[in-house]
Design a protein around this motif. Structure first.
Motif, PDB file in Angstrom:
ATOM      1  N   THR A 163       0.847  -1.189   0.000  1.00  0.00           N
ATOM      2  CA  THR A 163       0.000   0.000   0.000  1.00  0.00           C
ATOM      3  C   THR A 163       0.885   1.241   0.000  1.00  0.00           C
ATOM      4  N   TRP A 172      -0.226  -0.468 -10.051  1.00  0.00           N
ATOM      5  CA  TRP A 172      -1.167  -0.099  -8.995  1.00  0.00           C
ATOM      6  C   TRP A 172      -2.565   0.094  -9.558  1.00  0.00           C
ATOM      7  N   ARG A 173      -3.517   0.164  -8.650  1.00  0.00           N
ATOM      8  CA  ARG A 173      -4.918   0.308  -9.038  1.00  0.00           C
ATOM      9  C   ARG A 173      -5.444   1.682  -8.660  1.00  0.00           C
ATOM     10  N   HIS A 215      -7.702   3.145  -7.028  1.00  0.00           N
ATOM     11  CA  HIS A 215      -8.672   2.676  -6.039  1.00  0.00           C
ATOM     12  C   HIS A 215      -9.788   3.671  -5.747  1.00  0.00           C
ATOM     13  N   GLN A 216      -9.626   4.936  -6.119  1.00  0.00           N
ATOM     14  CA  GLN A 216     -10.694   5.907  -5.905  1.00  0.00           C
ATOM     15  C   GLN A 216     -11.638   5.991  -7.112  1.00  0.00           C
ATOM     16  N   HIS A 247      -7.797   6.479 -15.265  1.00  0.00           N
ATOM     17  CA  HIS A 247      -8.719   5.576 -14.572  1.00  0.00           C
ATOM     18  C   HIS A 247      -9.943   5.189 -15.394  1.00  0.00           C
ATOM     19  N   THR A 285      -3.227   3.921  -1.937  1.00  0.00           N
ATOM     20  CA  THR A 285      -3.333   3.168  -3.193  1.00  0.00           C
ATOM     21  C   THR A 285      -2.828   1.743  -3.022  1.00  0.00           C
ATOM     22  N   PRO A 286      -3.607   0.751  -3.455  1.00  0.00           N
ATOM     23  CA  PRO A 286      -3.129  -0.626  -3.413  1.00  0.00           C
ATOM     24  C   PRO A 286      -2.099  -0.872  -4.525  1.00  0.00           C
TER      25      PRO A 286
END
Length: 162
Positions: free
Chosen positions: A11, A55-56, A58-59, A89, A121-122
């Motif tokens: 993370t 990374w993803r 995530h938001q 995104h 962020t994951p």
């Protein structure tokens, strides 16, 4: 379609606190690995200057995905381009790849700079950047990415107030 299950291995801690298009440079953060991974999984990483980080966003929400051509950042002076010509995104899997500079290693914490992900962020994968695996041959791209990203890596401390 085939689906895959992927778990975050780390993370982002600290760094950027909100999503922004530009002024990403000079911000330090930490990539904190999950305790499930033994320390030896990072053995030798300190010898590298840069990382490849997947990374993803995530938001982002699933409804943010846009499967059509559109002008980058909604700017009509740039040509409408398809979903897979953008790096944001709005892509189906909402994934990103960044190449931050590694500043140091402390246990499961990798101190980095120039990671354009936000706090929380994951991280799906981390690997050292190998110069030999970078692009081969001349790089070709249209003019608009250079115009669009002219201030992307400017120092975040110089970001104008909105």
């Amino acid at each position: 379609m085939t689906t895959y299950e992927v778990e975050a291995i780390a993370t982002v801690v600290g760094g950027h606190t909100r999503v922004q298009d530009d002024y990403q440079g000079g911000v330090e953060s930490v990539i904190r690995f999950n305790e499930a991974y033994p320390l030896e999984t990072l053995q030798g990483i300190e010898a590298f200057s840069h990382l490849t980080v997947t990374w993803r966003f995530h938001q982002a929400r699933p409804e943010d995905v846009q499967l059509h051509a559109r002008s980058p950042r909604g700017n009509p002076k740039w040509p409408a381009t398809g979903t897979f010509v953008h790096r944001n995104h709005r892509r189906p899997n909402q994934l990103a790849i960044s190449y931050p500079r590694l500043l140091g290693v402390d246990g499961r914490d990798l101190a980095v700079t120039d990671l354009d992900a936000v706090d929380g962020t994951p991280i799906l994968d981390v690997a050292p950047y190998f110069e030999q695996l970078g692009p081969r041959g001349p790089i070709r791209q249209p003019v608009w990415p250079g115009e669009m990203l002219a201030t992307y890596w400017e120092d975040a401390a110089g970001r104008p107030e909105c």
